[in-house]
Design a protein around this motif. Structure first.
Motif, mmCIF file in Angstrom:
data_model
loop_
_atom_site.group_PDB
_atom_site.id
_atom_site.type_symbol
_atom_site.label_atom_id
_atom_site.label_comp_id
_atom_site.label_asym_id
_atom_site.label_seq_id
_atom_site.Cartn_x
_atom_site.Cartn_y
_atom_site.Cartn_z
ATOM 1 N N SER A 119 -16.219 9.161 6.946
ATOM 2 C CA SER A 119 -16.153 9.090 5.480
ATOM 3 C C SER A 119 -15.116 10.086 4.943
ATOM 4 O O SER A 119 -14.399 9.795 3.995
ATOM 5 N N GLU A 120 -15.070 11.259 5.579
ATOM 6 C CA GLU A 120 -14.077 12.269 5.177
ATOM 7 C C GLU A 120 -12.667 11.691 5.323
ATOM 8 O O GLU A 120 -11.844 11.786 4.416
ATOM 9 N N ALA A 121 -12.411 11.102 6.480
ATOM 10 C CA ALA A 121 -11.067 10.562 6.753
ATOM 11 C C ALA A 121 -10.757 9.410 5.801
ATOM 12 O O ALA A 121 -9.657 9.333 5.238
ATOM 13 N N LEU A 122 -11.741 8.546 5.595
ATOM 14 C CA LEU A 122 -11.536 7.384 4.731
ATOM 15 C C LEU A 122 -11.269 7.831 3.296
ATOM 16 O O LEU A 122 -10.316 7.383 2.651
ATOM 17 N N HIS A 123 -12.098 8.739 2.815
ATOM 18 C CA HIS A 123 -11.956 9.230 1.448
ATOM 19 C C HIS A 123 -10.600 9.909 1.258
ATOM 20 O O HIS A 123 -9.884 9.659 0.284
ATOM 21 N N ALA A 124 -10.253 10.769 2.209
ATOM 22 C CA ALA A 124 -8.986 11.504 2.103
ATOM 23 C C ALA A 124 -7.807 10.536 2.064
ATOM 24 O O ALA A 124 -6.883 10.684 1.262
ATOM 25 N N TYR A 125 -7.858 9.527 2.900
ATOM 26 C CA TYR A 125 -6.753 8.564 2.948
ATOM 27 C C TYR A 125 -6.668 7.773 1.640
ATOM 28 O O TYR A 125 -5.586 7.599 1.072
ATOM 29 N N LEU A 126 -7.822 7.321 1.155
ATOM 30 C CA LEU A 126 -7.833 6.521 -0.077
ATOM 31 C C LEU A 126 -7.314 7.343 -1.261
ATOM 32 O O LEU A 126 -6.510 6.860 -2.064
ATOM 33 N N MET A 127 -7.762 8.596 -1.356
ATOM 34 C CA MET A 127 -7.326 9.428 -2.482
ATOM 35 C C MET A 127 -5.822 9.736 -2.359
ATOM 36 O O MET A 127 -5.102 9.758 -3.364
ATOM 37 N N TYR A 128 -5.364 9.953 -1.138
ATOM 38 C CA TYR A 128 -3.932 10.217 -0.925
ATOM 39 C C TYR A 128 -3.090 9.008 -1.342
ATOM 40 O O TYR A 128 -2.130 9.128 -2.092
ATOM 41 N N ARG A 129 -3.486 7.822 -0.882
ATOM 42 C CA ARG A 129 -2.710 6.627 -1.237
ATOM 43 C C ARG A 129 -2.787 6.349 -2.739
ATOM 44 O O ARG A 129 -1.799 5.986 -3.370
ATOM 45 N N ALA A 130 -3.994 6.531 -3.299
ATOM 46 C CA ALA A 130 -4.191 6.234 -4.726
ATOM 47 C C ALA A 130 -3.384 7.173 -5.611
ATOM 48 O O ALA A 130 -3.117 6.870 -6.773
ATOM 49 N N SER A 131 -2.972 8.326 -5.056
ATOM 50 C CA SER A 131 -2.231 9.311 -5.855
ATOM 51 C C SER A 131 -0.725 9.047 -5.854
ATOM 52 O O SER A 131 0.026 9.714 -6.559
ATOM 53 N N GLN A 132 -0.285 8.095 -5.028
ATOM 54 C CA GLN A 132 1.151 7.760 -5.001
ATOM 55 C C GLN A 132 1.497 6.972 -6.269
ATOM 56 O O GLN A 132 0.645 6.300 -6.843
ATOM 57 N N PRO A 133 2.776 7.058 -6.691
ATOM 58 C CA PRO A 133 3.159 6.278 -7.871
ATOM 59 C C PRO A 133 2.993 4.769 -7.617
ATOM 60 O O PRO A 133 3.374 4.287 -6.537
#
Lengths: 226, 370
Positions: A119-133
């Motif tokens: 869940s940590e890895a999934l959440h981190a990845y989703l938030m990282y991608r979602a923060s891109q323009p």
């Protein structure tokens, strides 16, 4: 059926379908799901499943909301849809917690449970991608996560109800079967709107692939941590 | 080396049996008519089929004899005589006897001398595996021709007495009854050669994708009713005990059937991605699916993705010849070749999705003239 998708969106949909089938096979091999399929799924398994799904469900509306804020005004239409989605889903976890209690779990236990490694890895990845323009690749994430919602509603819920003694404990999973057709049409619409280049196609499929792998890891961790 | 299907043949035992007549032959379990028959027949769309047993449950022709008849029919339609055949490759789900291999029995019935022999084991896709063995032998220039035969005698599993022999058989389980109204008997044969003959089919490729690693068993004979995967029919002290526990009934885990369609679509998309299939170029599709599946959501999605195949390109004779397991595709291709319009350059896609434990085999043919 009427063919309205642009050619990039069509190719993307083909790749997304394959990506989904691969994801399905991947989770079939995850121990807790193998037990579910084999009919050797206990009430404790179900409690563990809900416990480990909760964090991702809570974070779900966060990454959708984050994505919405990352779309500029040229993507206003996508942004509106994302905002609607975040609104729709941000209290889903309450339903899940209720199921947990109905299945014999303690509310405090699930409220205090930390995220597992997947869940940590999934959440981190989703938030990282979602923060891109203009993160149109989040469509790939939606594809996997909404697809799993449908799978839970159509396959898992019934199976679980047959295997565990608790009543009214699969409301969260069943809730996802509502508006299935509307969601599909919306997804096609978004795909046609955003997937207009090879680069867009590649990034949507890539994110779907990574989210699928990390989601499977989240489920695998249920057995690793117990 | 190119490989061509230069002849085909089939054998269907007895007269066509209607939906109404099938229970008279298979028998009513404990004298009661089935409550599921209509529902299952409605969903599979089969109207007539053939049985190699009669209403007294005598076997009218053995499985290997049916195979031999289909093979003989294929040779009669070909340019080859028996002594010229170099390889015999056979498939069935269940031979007449447990051992030896089915191919040996067919060879003897067919009286083919000095051939190389291959038997493939499995369910519906076993014919495609047998076909691939012959195809690769010719492609590798090890053989110049090969006769491929697939045959099924499923009806013996469906006699009412089989169900009555199970403990507490008053409560028949759905999964054990499902295939009773699906499967029937018949055989098909194809002759492969390293040269074309008149108008025939070139085999462009045969590709299989098996997914047994990811899915449980879906169709089986050998597990008891309450199966937890660790006891097979051979693990009982006596075979009669195995039978009483329902371990000799054929079962389909219908819950998993949707996966067959998904995996079929997955293989199709994979072959498009790998450029083995160009959807726009497909003229005919022969598929071992029941017609209901074409209306499923996943086919709508294929259309949306621009790779759907128009309904008029699908050919099937399942409704009139029945679902004959591994023999189905050969019986279908044989009838297609004799009754349908096709011209040189036409592309034919054949698909056999097997629900046993999810092995899907695809083949592309091109119509050529000698």
């Amino acid at each position: 059926m009427e063919n309205t998708l642009n050619p990039h969106a069509q190719n993307c949909l083909q790749a997304l379908m394959r990506c989904w089938f691969d994801f399905e096979r991947r989770i079939q091999r995850v121990p807790i799901i193998t037990r579910l399929n084999a009919g050797k799924f206990s009430n404790d398994d179900y409690l563990a499943l809900l416990l480990n799904l909760r964090q991702q469900v809570i974070e779900g509306s966060r990454w959708i909301a984050r994505s919405a804020s990352s779309f500029d005004r040229n993507h206003a239409q996508v942004r509106s849809i994302a905002i609607g989605h975040a609104q729709d889903e941000h209290k889903d976890y309450l339903l899940l917690e209720k199921d947990f209690v109905n299945a014999g779990g303690n509310l405090t236990t699930i409220e205090q449970a930390p995220r597992n490694a997947g869940s940590e890895a999934l959440h981190a990845y989703l938030m990282y991608r979602a923060s891109q323009p203009n993160p149109i690749d989040m469509l790939g994430a939606m594809w996997i996560i909404e697809g799993l919602g449908q799978k839970m509603a159509s396959e898992w819920a019934e199976r679980i109800d047959a295997l565990i003694p608790a009543k009214y404990a699969t409301q969260f999973m069943r809730y996802h079967s509502e508006n299935d057709e509307t969601h599909m049409q919306e997804l096609y619409h978004l795909l046609d709107l955003t997937c207009t280049s090879t680069a867009a196609q590649t990034s949507i499929v890539k994110t779907a692939t990574v989210v699928g792998r990390l989601y499977a890891m989240q489920l695998e961790e249920i057995d690793s941590e117990n | 080396m190119e490989v061509f299907i230069t002849s085909s043949g089939h054998f269907l035992p007895g007269p066509p049996v209607t939906n109404q007549a099938m229970e008279e032959i298979l028998g009513k379990v404990h004298g009661k008519p089935s409550r599921l028959r209509k529902r299952i027949l409605q969903s599979n769309g089969i109207q007539t089929r053939h049985y190699a047993i009669d209403a007294q449950h005598n076997t009218t022709i053995s499985n290997s004899q049916m195979a031999a008849k289909a093979a003989q029919n294929c040779l009669d339609n070909s340019y080859l005589s028996k002594p010229a055949v170099q390889l015999l490759s056979c498939a069935t789900s269940q031979g007449d006897i447990v051992l030896p291999g089915f191919g040996s029995m067919v060879q003897a019935d067919l009286q083919l001398a000095d051939i190389e022999l291959h038997t493939s084991h499995g369910i519906c896709s076993s014919s495609m595996m047998a076909l691939k063995a012959a195809y690769t032998s010719i492609k590798a220039e090890d053989k110049q021709n090969g006769l491929v035969v697939a045959s099924e005698l499923a009806s013996r599993l469906f006699k009412a007495s089989r169900y009555e022999a199970v403990n507490n058989s008053e409560e028949l389980d759905f999964n054990a009854e499902f295939l009773r109204w699906m499967l029937s008997d018949g055989a098909g044969a194809l002759l492969l050669e390293n040269r074309p003959r008149k108008r025939c089919f070139r085999i462009d490729w045969i590709r299989g994708f098996s997914h047994a690693d990811a899915f449980p068993v879906c169709m089986s004979v050998g597990y008891p009713k309450h199966n937890n995967g660790d006891k097979s029919w051979q693990d009982y002290p006596t075979y009669s005990e195995a039978e009483r526990e329902g371990a000799l009934l054929i079962r389909q885990d219908v819950r998993l059937l949707e996966q067959v369609v998904k995996l079929g679509v997955d293989g199709f998309l994979r072959l498009i991605h790998e450029q083995f299939i160009t959807p726009q170029n497909i003229n005919h599709v022969l598929c071992h699916y029941s017609s209901d599946y074409f209306r499923s959501k996943i086919f709508d999605m294929l259309n949306k993705a621009g790779v759907g195949i128009a309904e008029h390109k699908w050919y099937s004779n399942l409704a009139t010849r029945g679902n004959t397991g591994c023999a189905s595709l050969f019986i279908m291709l044989d009838e297609f070749s004799r009754t349908q319009q096709y011209t040189p350059g036409d592309t034919i896609i054949c698909m056999v999705p097997e629900s046993g434990r999810f092995n899907n085999v695809f083949m592309q043919l091109t119509v050529v003239d000698e």
